[in-house]
Scaffold this motif. Structure first.
Motif, PDB file in Angstrom:
ATOM      1  N   ILE A  21       0.452  -1.378  -0.168  1.00  0.00           N
ATOM      2  CA  ILE A  21       0.076   0.045  -0.108  1.00  0.00           C
ATOM      3  C   ILE A  21       0.966   1.886  -0.370  1.00  0.00           C
ATOM      4  O   ILE A  21       0.659   2.689  -0.397  1.00  0.00           O
ATOM      5  CB  ILE A  21      -0.773  -0.161   1.207  1.00  0.00           C
ATOM      6  CG1 ILE A  21      -2.046   0.925   0.940  1.00  0.00           C
ATOM      7  CG2 ILE A  21      -0.369   0.573   2.354  1.00  0.00           C
ATOM      8  CD1 ILE A  21      -3.261   0.504  -0.047  1.00  0.00           C
ATOM      9  N   PHE A  22       2.167   0.968   0.244  1.00  0.00           N
ATOM     10  CA  PHE A  22       2.914   2.433   0.752  1.00  0.00           C
ATOM     11  C   PHE A  22       3.769   2.522  -0.796  1.00  0.00           C
ATOM     12  O   PHE A  22       5.085   2.627  -1.034  1.00  0.00           O
ATOM     13  CB  PHE A  22       4.049   2.057   1.518  1.00  0.00           C
ATOM     14  CG  PHE A  22       3.420   2.253   2.792  1.00  0.00           C
ATOM     15  CD1 PHE A  22       1.930   3.197   2.937  1.00  0.00           C
ATOM     16  CD2 PHE A  22       3.572   1.076   3.446  1.00  0.00           C
ATOM     17  CE1 PHE A  22       1.336   3.431   4.359  1.00  0.00           C
ATOM     18  CE2 PHE A  22       1.797   0.610   4.830  1.00  0.00           C
ATOM     19  CZ  PHE A  22       1.797   2.557   4.914  1.00  0.00           C
ATOM     20  N   GLY A  23       3.460   1.672  -1.887  1.00  0.00           N
ATOM     21  CA  GLY A  23       4.144   1.166  -3.181  1.00  0.00           C
ATOM     22  C   GLY A  23       4.314   3.438  -3.947  1.00  0.00           C
ATOM     23  O   GLY A  23       3.344   4.322  -3.633  1.00  0.00           O
ATOM     24  N   SER A  24       5.631   3.447  -4.768  1.00  0.00           N
ATOM     25  CA  SER A  24       5.255   4.642  -5.341  1.00  0.00           C
ATOM     26  C   SER A  24       5.757   3.924  -7.303  1.00  0.00           C
ATOM     27  O   SER A  24       5.386   2.585  -7.622  1.00  0.00           O
ATOM     28  CB  SER A  24       6.876   5.112  -4.891  1.00  0.00           C
ATOM     29  OG  SER A  24       6.627   6.437  -5.365  1.00  0.00           O
ATOM     30  N   VAL A 236      -6.981 -12.293 -13.719  1.00  0.00           N
ATOM     31  CA  VAL A 236      -5.980 -11.529 -13.094  1.00  0.00           C
ATOM     32  C   VAL A 236      -6.642 -11.322 -11.595  1.00  0.00           C
ATOM     33  O   VAL A 236      -7.671 -12.101 -11.184  1.00  0.00           O
ATOM     34  CB  VAL A 236      -6.579 -10.668 -13.675  1.00  0.00           C
ATOM     35  CG1 VAL A 236      -5.965 -10.281 -15.141  1.00  0.00           C
ATOM     36  CG2 VAL A 236      -8.142  -9.853 -13.085  1.00  0.00           C
ATOM     37  N   ASP A 237      -5.763 -10.271 -11.142  1.00  0.00           N
ATOM     38  CA  ASP A 237      -6.009 -10.304  -9.350  1.00  0.00           C
ATOM     39  C   ASP A 237      -5.987  -8.873  -8.844  1.00  0.00           C
ATOM     40  O   ASP A 237      -6.890  -8.896  -7.999  1.00  0.00           O
ATOM     41  CB  ASP A 237      -4.711 -10.991  -8.971  1.00  0.00           C
ATOM     42  CG  ASP A 237      -3.712 -11.878  -9.020  1.00  0.00           C
ATOM     43  OD1 ASP A 237      -4.291 -13.305  -8.665  1.00  0.00           O
ATOM     44  OD2 ASP A 237      -3.262 -11.710 -10.304  1.00  0.00           O
ATOM     45  N   TYR A 238      -5.742  -8.410  -9.751  1.00  0.00           N
ATOM     46  CA  TYR A 238      -6.086  -7.111  -8.816  1.00  0.00           C
ATOM     47  C   TYR A 238      -7.098  -6.024 -10.887  1.00  0.00           C
ATOM     48  O   TYR A 238      -6.755  -6.859 -11.840  1.00  0.00           O
ATOM     49  CB  TYR A 238      -4.693  -6.190  -9.243  1.00  0.00           C
ATOM     50  CG  TYR A 238      -3.599  -6.720  -7.791  1.00  0.00           C
ATOM     51  CD1 TYR A 238      -4.412  -6.034  -6.845  1.00  0.00           C
ATOM     52  CD2 TYR A 238      -3.078  -7.289  -8.271  1.00  0.00           C
ATOM     53  CE1 TYR A 238      -3.435  -6.822  -5.343  1.00  0.00           C
ATOM     54  CE2 TYR A 238      -2.371  -7.523  -6.742  1.00  0.00           C
ATOM     55  CZ  TYR A 238      -3.031  -7.054  -5.483  1.00  0.00           C
ATOM     56  OH  TYR A 238      -2.000  -7.709  -4.405  1.00  0.00           O
ATOM     57  N   PHE A 290      -4.371   0.729  -6.981  1.00  0.00           N
ATOM     58  CA  PHE A 290      -4.420   2.029  -7.491  1.00  0.00           C
ATOM     59  C   PHE A 290      -3.417   2.554  -7.323  1.00  0.00           C
ATOM     60  O   PHE A 290      -2.680   3.552  -6.829  1.00  0.00           O
ATOM     61  CB  PHE A 290      -5.176   3.059  -5.930  1.00  0.00           C
ATOM     62  CG  PHE A 290      -5.865   4.229  -6.163  1.00  0.00           C
ATOM     63  CD1 PHE A 290      -5.571   4.897  -6.661  1.00  0.00           C
ATOM     64  CD2 PHE A 290      -7.646   3.631  -5.955  1.00  0.00           C
ATOM     65  CE1 PHE A 290      -6.393   6.149  -7.230  1.00  0.00           C
ATOM     66  CE2 PHE A 290      -8.341   4.928  -5.835  1.00  0.00           C
ATOM     67  CZ  PHE A 290      -7.539   5.645  -6.824  1.00  0.00           C
ATOM     68  N   ASP A 291      -2.325   2.256  -8.825  1.00  0.00           N
ATOM     69  CA  ASP A 291      -1.173   2.319  -8.757  1.00  0.00           C
ATOM     70  C   ASP A 291      -0.738   3.497  -9.412  1.00  0.00           C
ATOM     71  O   ASP A 291       0.341   3.668 -10.146  1.00  0.00           O
ATOM     72  CB  ASP A 291      -0.879   1.414  -9.846  1.00  0.00           C
ATOM     73  CG  ASP A 291      -1.817   0.712 -10.951  1.00  0.00           C
ATOM     74  OD1 ASP A 291      -1.810   1.509 -11.140  1.00  0.00           O
ATOM     75  OD2 ASP A 291      -1.748  -0.968 -11.102  1.00  0.00           O
ATOM     76  N   ASP A 342      -9.122  -3.764   2.975  1.00  0.00           N
ATOM     77  CA  ASP A 342      -9.645  -4.955   2.297  1.00  0.00           C
ATOM     78  C   ASP A 342      -9.794  -5.115   0.560  1.00  0.00           C
ATOM     79  O   ASP A 342     -10.076  -6.465   0.801  1.00  0.00           O
ATOM     80  CB  ASP A 342     -10.974  -4.812   3.596  1.00  0.00           C
ATOM     81  CG  ASP A 342     -11.821  -3.499   3.539  1.00  0.00           C
ATOM     82  OD1 ASP A 342     -11.658  -2.952   2.662  1.00  0.00           O
ATOM     83  OD2 ASP A 342     -12.875  -4.447   2.970  1.00  0.00           O
ATOM     84  N   ARG A 343      -9.616  -4.236   0.486  1.00  0.00           N
ATOM     85  CA  ARG A 343      -9.853  -4.928  -0.969  1.00  0.00           C
ATOM     86  C   ARG A 343      -8.910  -3.209  -1.973  1.00  0.00           C
ATOM     87  O   ARG A 343      -8.342  -4.080  -3.355  1.00  0.00           O
ATOM     88  CB  ARG A 343     -11.461  -3.488  -1.883  1.00  0.00           C
ATOM     89  CG  ARG A 343     -12.379  -4.727  -1.092  1.00  0.00           C
ATOM     90  CD  ARG A 343     -12.453  -6.303  -1.371  1.00  0.00           C
ATOM     91  NE  ARG A 343     -12.292  -6.480  -2.563  1.00  0.00           N
ATOM     92  CZ  ARG A 343     -13.154  -6.674  -3.151  1.00  0.00           C
ATOM     93  NH1 ARG A 343     -14.831  -6.524  -2.599  1.00  0.00           N
ATOM     94  NH2 ARG A 343     -13.877  -7.141  -4.510  1.00  0.00           N
ATOM     95  N   VAL A 344      -8.037  -2.402  -1.359  1.00  0.00           N
ATOM     96  CA  VAL A 344      -7.125  -1.960  -1.603  1.00  0.00           C
ATOM     97  C   VAL A 344      -5.774  -2.012  -0.803  1.00  0.00           C
ATOM     98  O   VAL A 344      -5.352  -1.715   0.085  1.00  0.00           O
ATOM     99  CB  VAL A 344      -7.132  -0.167  -1.834  1.00  0.00           C
ATOM    100  CG1 VAL A 344      -6.023   0.688  -3.183  1.00  0.00           C
ATOM    101  CG2 VAL A 344      -8.570   0.513  -1.787  1.00  0.00           C
ATOM    102  N   THR A 345      -5.418  -3.523  -1.624  1.00  0.00           N
ATOM    103  CA  THR A 345      -4.410  -3.883  -1.081  1.00  0.00           C
ATOM    104  C   THR A 345      -3.303  -3.356  -1.730  1.00  0.00           C
ATOM    105  O   THR A 345      -1.797  -3.932  -1.163  1.00  0.00           O
ATOM    106  CB  THR A 345      -4.223  -5.893  -0.931  1.00  0.00           C
ATOM    107  OG1 THR A 345      -4.081  -5.201  -2.893  1.00  0.00           O
ATOM    108  CG2 THR A 345      -5.564  -5.395  -0.715  1.00  0.00           C
ATOM    109  N   SER A 346      -3.183  -2.601  -3.095  1.00  0.00           N
ATOM    110  CA  SER A 346      -2.080  -2.110  -3.616  1.00  0.00           C
ATOM    111  C   SER A 346      -1.877  -0.763  -3.581  1.00  0.00           C
ATOM    112  O   SER A 346      -3.216  -0.999  -4.221  1.00  0.00           O
ATOM    113  CB  SER A 346      -1.036  -2.726  -4.897  1.00  0.00           C
ATOM    114  OG  SER A 346      -0.417  -2.864  -5.591  1.00  0.00           O
ATOM    115  N   ALA A 347      -0.805  -0.053  -3.982  1.00  0.00           N
ATOM    116  CA  ALA A 347      -0.645   1.920  -3.880  1.00  0.00           C
ATOM    117  C   ALA A 347       0.565   1.979  -4.868  1.00  0.00           C
ATOM    118  O   ALA A 347       1.513   2.230  -4.373  1.00  0.00           O
ATOM    119  CB  ALA A 347      -1.799   2.049  -2.927  1.00  0.00           C
TER     120      ALA A 347
END
Length: 501
Positions: A21-24, A236-238, A290-291, A342-347
């Motif tokens: 969730i703390f991606g860039s 797909v997964d996301y 939420f990339d 719970d649903r946004v597991t990558s950002a």
């Protein structure tokens, strides 16, 4: 003074924290790569040409999964150009940003840079001008150990161990007419499904992200997600979400409530994805990536001459300088991502350096923190364990864009070592907040910081790199399980609490 009461219940768990969730995001755009993370002549550069002063700031920022190499850039990307001897790599035109790409940084170099920062690679494949074969070739080059043509080519290029990339984006913003090779939802969904099926045939444990809408204002929003997922759901997964915000027309009140749009975006995509899943009688839940999310003064960019008839290497583009108000909005967007974890597991905060970024650099000179650096870095550092959804009792204020908006927003996290509360005051006056933490095992306030200024438009610049910094949040008191804090006007704050022994 505004007053608010917040209750944090240990049983109101959103989800365990996934560090993704703390991606860039690093795209070959403007000075993000060249003169950003990569500047061979810089005094801090290592043998690969990467600026180590930037590496240290990226580590401090706490970014985790880094999306690469785009973005719009990926829809013209020939990955083969970016590997092998640097002096033999072709120079290409990048149609996405009307610039020249030297390919001096590519798949192997970027993977080495990620090791310096302790980050994970999230690779995007080109489904704009290319397709299944190129995606499979890049997967083989990157992940196969040895003994095939492309894995042996990687080894010959100096990278013996596979990159083992787990997360892959199936193109980028394929709904957008600005995208090279953009498509209808039906055409893209079919191509993405075939690509996903082929990639998972090569490695069934890959995690694949299909393109969602480029924004909630797209005319096809919602219907795009439905059509694409009807083709791809089982493969797909996301599904991706992209959103950028800016203050328009001096309407600060609406701007400070931007997270309400992000919440609407998330709820709509979740509802659409679950509708398709139910229709297909699938037991799987599609997650949201939420990339791309950030503050971006897109109106000003489009009115400028940043993109012109010249073909330049690493031109200065999209170098927004952020204010305190921008940082408060960004901190609130992070709160919203956590409340939907719970649903946004990558950002992925877009982007990392120089281009609408928390980190800025000057060629041959300094690297410094923008105002938006601080809420991201503190949240990444303090948020641990599980996310808890608080109950917030507070008044509202009227906005032109979103109607009534709560004056205070918050989220909490907790684990065995302690808890943290992240808060935003959207109001123009201070807010006295009482937070009931009695269901948590907290003993004392360990840290209390805030980002605010008498001038909400104060910024950090090359000439004044430390004009804005975190301040101590004075007067944070924990008594009988109740935390009392006074939030400054237009502010983002974080309070960490040590656990009882």
């Amino acid at each position: 003074m505004t007053t608010a009461r917040i209750t944090v219940d240990r049983n109101e768990v959103v989800a365990p924290i996934n560090r993704r969730i703390f991606g860039s995001f690093v795209e070959h755009l403007g000075r993000c790569v060249y003169d950003g993370i990569y500047e061979p002549g810089h005094p801090t550069a290592n043998e690969d040409g990467f600026r180590l002063d930037v590496v240290e700031l990226v580590k401090e920022l706490g970014s985790t999964t880094i999306r690469y190499p785009g973005g719009n850039f990926v829809s013209g990307f020939r990955w083969e150009d970016s590997v092998g001897p640097r002096d033999q790599r072709p120079v290409r035109r990048d149609l996405a940003w009307h610039s020249i790409e030297t390919n001096q940084v590519g798949v192997d170099e970027f993977s080495r840079w990620l090791k310096l920062t302790g980050s994970e690679l999230m690779m995007a494949v080109n489904l704009g001008t290319r397709g299944i074969e190129a995606a499979l070739d890049l997967l083989e080059y990157s992940n196969h150990p040895s003994g095939t043509a492309l894995s042996d080519q990687r080894i010959a290029n100096g990278t013996v161990e596979p990159h083992d990339i787990r997360m892959w984006c199936l193109g980028n913003e394929m709904d957008g007419p600005w995208q090279t090779g953009y498509m209808t939802a039906d055409d893209y969904g079919k191509l993405a499904a075939r690509t996903a099926q082929a990639m998972k045939t090569a490695d069934r444990n890959l995690e694949l992200v299909v393109c969602g809408s480029s924004g909630s204002s797209m005319p096809t929003f919602g219907d795009w997600e439905r059509t694409v997922l009807e083709h791809t759901y089982q493969h797909v997964d996301y599904i991706s979400c992209h959103a950028y915000y800016q203050e328009r027309g001096g309407d600060l009140d609406s701007y400070l409530a931007s997270s309400l749009d992000m919440q609407y975006f998330i709820e709509t995509v979740v509802a659409t994805a679950d509708h398709v899943g139910n229709k297909l009688k699938s037991k799987k839940k599609i997650q949201l990536s939420f990339d791309e999310w950030n503050i971006w003064y897109l109106d000003e960019h489009q009115a400028s001459d940043e993109v012109n008839d010249e073909w330049r290497v690493a031109p200065r583009q999209l170098e927004d300088v952020y204010s305190v108000a921008d940082a408060v909005v960004l901190g609130n967007l992070m709160i919203t991502l956590l409340k939907n974890h719970d649903r946004v597991t990558s950002a992925s905060l877009a982007q990392l350096v120089n281009v609408i970024a928390p980190i800025m650099t000057e060629p041959g000179g300094d690297a410094w923190r923008q105002t938006t650096f601080f809420p991201f870095s503190v949240t990444s550092r303090l948020a641990r364990g599980e996310v808890l959804r608080p109950r917030i009792d507070v008044g509202t204020y009227e906005t032109k864009v979103y109607g009534a908006a709560p004056l205070v927003d918050a989220v909490a996290t907790t684990d065995a070592d302690g808890s943290a509360v992240f808060l935003v005051n959207r109001g123009r006056e201070a807010a006295q907040v009482q937070i009931d933490l009695s269901s948590l095992s907290v003993a004392e306030v360990a840290e209390a910081v805030t980002l605010w200024d008498d001038d909400v438009y104060a910024k950090n610049t090359l000439a004044d790199q430390n004009r804005v910094d975190l301040k101590q949040l004075d007067g944070a008191v924990l008594e009988d399980g109740v935390l009392t804090v006074t939030l400054p006007p237009v502010s983002w704050s974080a309070v960490a609490l040590a656990a009882r022994a």
